[in-house]
Structures are given as structure tokens and as C-alpha cells.
Write an enzyme that holds these catalytic residues in place. Structure first.
Site, mmCIF file in Angstrom:
data_model
loop_
_atom_site.group_PDB
_atom_site.id
_atom_site.type_symbol
_atom_site.label_atom_id
_atom_site.label_comp_id
_atom_site.label_asym_id
_atom_site.label_seq_id
_atom_site.Cartn_x
_atom_site.Cartn_y
_atom_site.Cartn_z
ATOM 1 C CB SER A 145 -10.825 -2.015 -19.570
ATOM 2 O OG SER A 145 -11.388 -0.941 -20.945
ATOM 3 C CE1 TYR A 158 -15.813 -2.297 -17.975
ATOM 4 C CE2 TYR A 158 -14.592 -1.127 -19.416
ATOM 5 C CZ TYR A 158 -14.988 -2.081 -19.134
ATOM 6 O OH TYR A 158 -14.346 -2.822 -19.361
#
Ligand code: NAP
Length: 272
Positions: A145, A158
Site C-alpha cells: 500500500s 495497517y
């Protein structure tokens, strides 16, 4: 099109939705046989199998929790039983949750780390063993990401998991470069998939998200599938340990943008 992909076999974790689904369809168009790993979306996985088979390649849907090594071994064994071997591993399964860090339970933290980091490691390890046993110059593609580099408040678990994937990918790439196994990451920016359903709930939310991206739009998942096709193909055979960031400029410090300058540029482009 990447002609060398024809006839290869790919496993895609979390393949029944979003980026995994788009990658499966793109691979099928390239002539790749696809194994769709799903967690809970059995119906979506079976519908996708029909779509893929209609594109002229073979496909299989297999349930497995990527955090569970036994279930992942079952996924590999079922793939090998059906197709004989596989050549491409896409570790795409991932989750996120919006939780202020001072209230985050350890269970919440572990859950995200387990799927995004531990599950990705398990997928990498099983693929590495398979490729080495067969002397395959396999390609492993991890979906990280932009939050492998951009801090994200409320998403400490995350961003930690994706930062971990980045360095794990580099370490594995260096470790197995000698046997020509490539390990790379794709770091998507803001993509229109179920993981963002909550963030893009209203038209206004979606518009704000579009405007935050320097290129002016949240992408559809096929923009990430395009990169996954390149990284699987021999066109990228000298690339290993890299993250390809596909984010419309999101990682370029967009808060430093001068929106008045954007308006000055509007006359030079069609409206998105
Ligand atoms: P998505 O549609 O929600 O896809 C995530 C997939 O992962 C789902 O199919 C989900 O299956 C699967 N999954 C979750 N836990 C699993 C487990 N334990 N075992 C097996 N599968 C599991 O969202 P997406 O955007 O395509 O996400 C794909 C990847 O891209 C993720 O790693 C995500 O972090 C990354 N990413 C997305 C964006 C974005 O803006 N969309 C940006 C950066 C990175 P179930 O629903 O059945 O559990």
C-alpha cells in the site's frame, strides 16, 4: 499483452473481490490459468470462475484463510494436483480497520498484522519452496500500500503491516535473487474496492477522495491489475525487491499542492 504469460498458472489470495478479482481477469486475458483463493466470498469466487473460464483458460476456487499455514498448504496442494505446478503467486489478501491507536485492542492489532504480514509471509514461503523444488524462475507479487511509506492515523496496525511487507519483500528478493525468483510489491493508492466501501459511502465522500489524489480520481482496480501483469511477465525479469507505487501521485505530498495552480491547468486537459 505479455506473450510469455500464456499457459502459466497463478495463485491469487483474496482473489474474489477488488484488486485480486481484477488481477484474475487480467491474467485470464493474458492466457494465465488462475487459482482464486477466497476466505468468505464463495459465491463471488464461483461467479468469477465462470467469467475466467469464458475467457478461455482454466480456473479453480479454493477456500483458505491466509493466516493459517495448513490451509495455505492445502491451497498449494490442490493447485498442484489440478494444474501440476504454479509460476506466479499474488499475495493480495488484506484487511483494514479505522481505530484510534490509544483505544486499539491487542486483538485488533494482531488481526490486521496476521492477515497483512503473516499471511503474506506464509504465501511467499510456500511459493519459494515450490519454485526452488522445480527450479522455476517464479514471480511473487505482494500487494502492499502507499501506507508502506505514508503514515496513517487510526491505521497504525495497517501501516505497520504494510511497512513490514515492504522490507520483507526486499529481504526475500535479496535472499533468492541468485535462483532468479523475483519478489516485488505493488503499492496501490486509493482504489475503488470493497475495502473502501465505508470511506466512499456517499457521493461527497467519493468526490473528496477523488480530489485528494493529484491526478484527480480514485482508480478502478484494473489499474493495479495492469502492474500485476507486468510484474508477472518476463518484461520485468530484471526487477526484484521493488515496490511499484500506483497511486495517481498520492505519495507526492499532495497537501503541498496549490489548488489554484490546478485550476490554471484545467484548460489543458479534458475534465475527468
Ligand atoms: P477487498 O476487495 O476487500 O479485498 C481484500 C480481499 O482479501 C477480500 O477478498 C477478502 O476476502 C480477502 N481476505 C481478507 N482476509 C483474508 C484471509 N484471512 N484469508 C484469505 N483472504 C482474506 O479490497 P482490495 O482493495 O481489493 O484489497 C486488496 C489488497 O490491496 C489488500 O491487501 C489491501 O490492503 C490492498 N490495498 C488496497 C487499497 C485500496 O484503496 N483499495 C489501497 C492500498 C492497498 P473476504 O472478504 O472473503 O474475507
Amino acid at each position: 499483452m505479455y506473450n510469455d504469460l500464456k499457459g502459466k498458472v497463478a495463485i491469487i489470495t483474496g482473489g474474489a473481490s477488488g484488486i485480486g478479482r481484477a488481477t484474475a481477469i487480467r491474467y485470464a486475458k493474458e492466457g494465465v490459468h488462475v487459482v482464486i483463493n477466497y476466505h468468505s466470498r464463495e459465491d463471488e469466487a464461483n461467479k468469477l470462475i465462470d467469467i475466467i473460464k469464458a475467457l478461455g483458460v482454466d480456473a479453480l476456487a479454493i477456500q483458505a484463510d491466509t493466516t493459517n499455514k495448513n490451509e495455505m498448504e492445502h491451497l498449494m496442494n490442490a493447485t498442484i494436483q489440478h494444474f501440476g505446478a504454479f509460476h506466479i503467486m499474488v499475495n493480495n489478501a488484506g484487511i483494514q480497520s479505522d481505530i484510534p491507536s490509544h483505544t486499539m485492542s491487542i486483538e485488533d492489532f494482531d488481526k490486521v498484522i496476521n492477515v497483512n504480514l503473516r499471511g503474506t509471509f506464509i504465501g511467499c514461503q510456500l511459493a519459494l519452496n515450490h519454485f526452488m523444488e522445480r527450479k522455476f524462475k517464479g514471480s511473487i507479487i505482494n500487494i502492499s500500500s502507499v501506507h508502506e511509506i505514508i503514515p496513517w492515523p487510526h491505521y497504525a496496525h495497517y501501516s505497520a503491516s504494510k511497512g513490514g511487507v515492504k522490507l520483507m519483500t526486499q529481504s526475500l528478493a535479496l535472499e533468492y535473487a541468485r535462483v532468479q525468483i523475483r519478489v516485488n510489491n505493488i503499492a496501490p493508492g486509493s482504489i475503488n474496492t470493497p475495502i473502501n466501501a465505508e470511506n466512499f459511502k456517499t457521493q461527497e465522500d467519493k468526490h473528496d477522495a477523488d480530489m485528494f489524489v493529484p491526478m484527480g480520481y480514485v482508480a478502478e482496480p484494473d489499474e493495479i491489475a495492469n502492474v500485476a501483469a507486468f510484474l508477472a511477465s518476463s518484461e520485468s525479469k530484471y526487477i526484484t525487491g521493488q515496490t511499484i507505487v500506483a497511486d495517481g501521485g498520492l505519495s507526492l505530498y499532495p497537501s503541498h499542492r496549490n489548488f489554484e495552480y490546478d485550476e490554471l491547468l484545467d484548460e489543458f486537459t479534458d475534465k475527468i
